[in-house]
Design an enzyme around this catalytic site. Structure first.
Site, PDB file in Angstrom:
ATOM      1  N   THR A 190      -5.566  -5.164   2.397  1.00  0.00           N
ATOM      2  CA  THR A 190      -5.379  -6.299   1.734  1.00  0.00           C
ATOM      3  C   THR A 190      -4.036  -7.181   2.357  1.00  0.00           C
ATOM      4  OG1 THR A 190      -4.212  -5.610  -0.196  1.00  0.00           O
ATOM      5  CG2 THR A 190      -6.486  -5.819  -0.278  1.00  0.00           C
ATOM      6  N   ILE A 204       3.540  -6.687   7.181  1.00  0.00           N
ATOM      7  CA  ILE A 204       3.371  -5.391   7.029  1.00  0.00           C
ATOM      8  C   ILE A 204       1.779  -4.800   7.104  1.00  0.00           C
ATOM      9  CG2 ILE A 204       3.315  -3.234   5.546  1.00  0.00           C
ATOM     10  CD1 ILE A 204       5.931  -4.500   4.240  1.00  0.00           C
ATOM     11  N   GLY A 205       0.940  -5.789   6.563  1.00  0.00           N
ATOM     12  CA  GLY A 205      -0.526  -5.625   6.411  1.00  0.00           C
ATOM     13  C   GLY A 205      -1.110  -5.685   8.165  1.00  0.00           C
ATOM     14  N   TYR A 237       8.598  -9.750 -10.805  1.00  0.00           N
ATOM     15  CA  TYR A 237       8.088  -9.077  -9.606  1.00  0.00           C
ATOM     16  C   TYR A 237       8.282  -7.544  -9.767  1.00  0.00           C
ATOM     17  CZ  TYR A 237       8.504  -7.509  -4.697  1.00  0.00           C
ATOM     18  OH  TYR A 237       8.318  -6.713  -3.835  1.00  0.00           O
TER      19      TYR A 237
END
Length: 255
Positions: free
Chosen positions: A11, A17-18, A155
């Site tokens: 995802t 990063i993904g 967050y």
């Protein structure tokens, strides 16, 4: 080729990063299904990762909706026949003082970060139940330490839930040989900062965080991707329920 013959779903795979993790998995032999909200960005990432188009499939949608995670898992199964690894990476970030946070802000963090990872992990675990597998979540250093310069109560709370989920699911999913771990990055230079800062502001602000890390620099997507690949690999076959700080030494202490 640690992931030869393996199928990985990611995802937030269109950038940062993904996207880096998707490229690293593909380079090590995996077939990859990537999710994100922006279809054009996903298509561009898929072309860059695998110009042949044979080893990457995209599944666009908002991960805050449980059906989006299920669709990503279905895309991996229908195109590649199995699922071995889920990287639950999608997230959002926009520091705002606690006294200014609205219910909408709160829901945005909880829905994207915690609810999204929860139901995508559930869909993946159902697919892995007979064969085993690995789930790696992207949590956050902010769920371990509070940072005054970046007020992030909602967050941080959402990511603390992600960390707690890792420990609970490690116990529940162990009988199915499904491992689950998380990485907890500090400041990593990804496009997430461009969602609330201008390009000029990013260039001015981010270098100021280099010294915040004892190792003297901000993280790069490759730093976190390497940790994700390790936790997803057989090299980590006896590791589950762990939250691994990937933070340049921030949680160790201050200089």
């Amino acid at each position: 080729m640690r992931f030869e013959g393996k199928v990985v779903a990611i995802t937030g795979g269109g950038s940062g990063i993904g996207r880096e993790a998707a490229a690293r998995f593909a380079a090590e032999g995996a077939k990859v299904a990537i999710n994100g909200r922006d279809r054009e960005k996903l298509e561009a990432a898929a072309r860059e990762i695998d110009p042949s188009g044979d080893n990457v499939v995209i599944s666009a949608g908002d991960i805050a909706r449980p059906e989006t995670g299920a669709a990503l898992v279905d895309a991996a199964l229908s195109h590649f026949g199995r699922l071995d690894v889920l990287v639950n990476n999608a997230g959002v970030f926009n520091p705002k003082p606690f006294l200014e946070l609205t219910e909408g802000d709160y829901d945005w963090y909880l829905d994207t970060i915690l609810k999204g990872k929860f139901f995508t992990a559930q869909a993946a675990a159902k697919a892995m139940k007979e064969t085993g597998g690995a789930i790696v979540q992207t949590g956050s250093m902010w769920a371990i330490q509070a940072i005054g310069a970046t007020p992030s109560a909602a967050y941080s709370a959402a990511n603390a839930g992600v960390h707690a989920m890792v420990r609970n699911l490690a116990i529940e999913l162990a009988p199915f040989n499904i491992r689950i771990n998380a990485v907890a990055p500090a400041v990593v230079e990804t496009p997430v900062y461009n969602t609330f800062l201008s390009d000029d502001q990013v260039k001015q602000v981010l270098p100021g965080f280099n010294a915040f890390h004892p190792l003297g620099r901000n993280g790069q997507p490759r730093d976190v991707a390497e940790a994700i690949l390790f936790l997803a690999s057989e090299q980590a076959s006896w590791i589950t329920g762990t939250v691994l700080p990937v933070d340049g030494g921030v949680t160790a202490g201050r200089q």
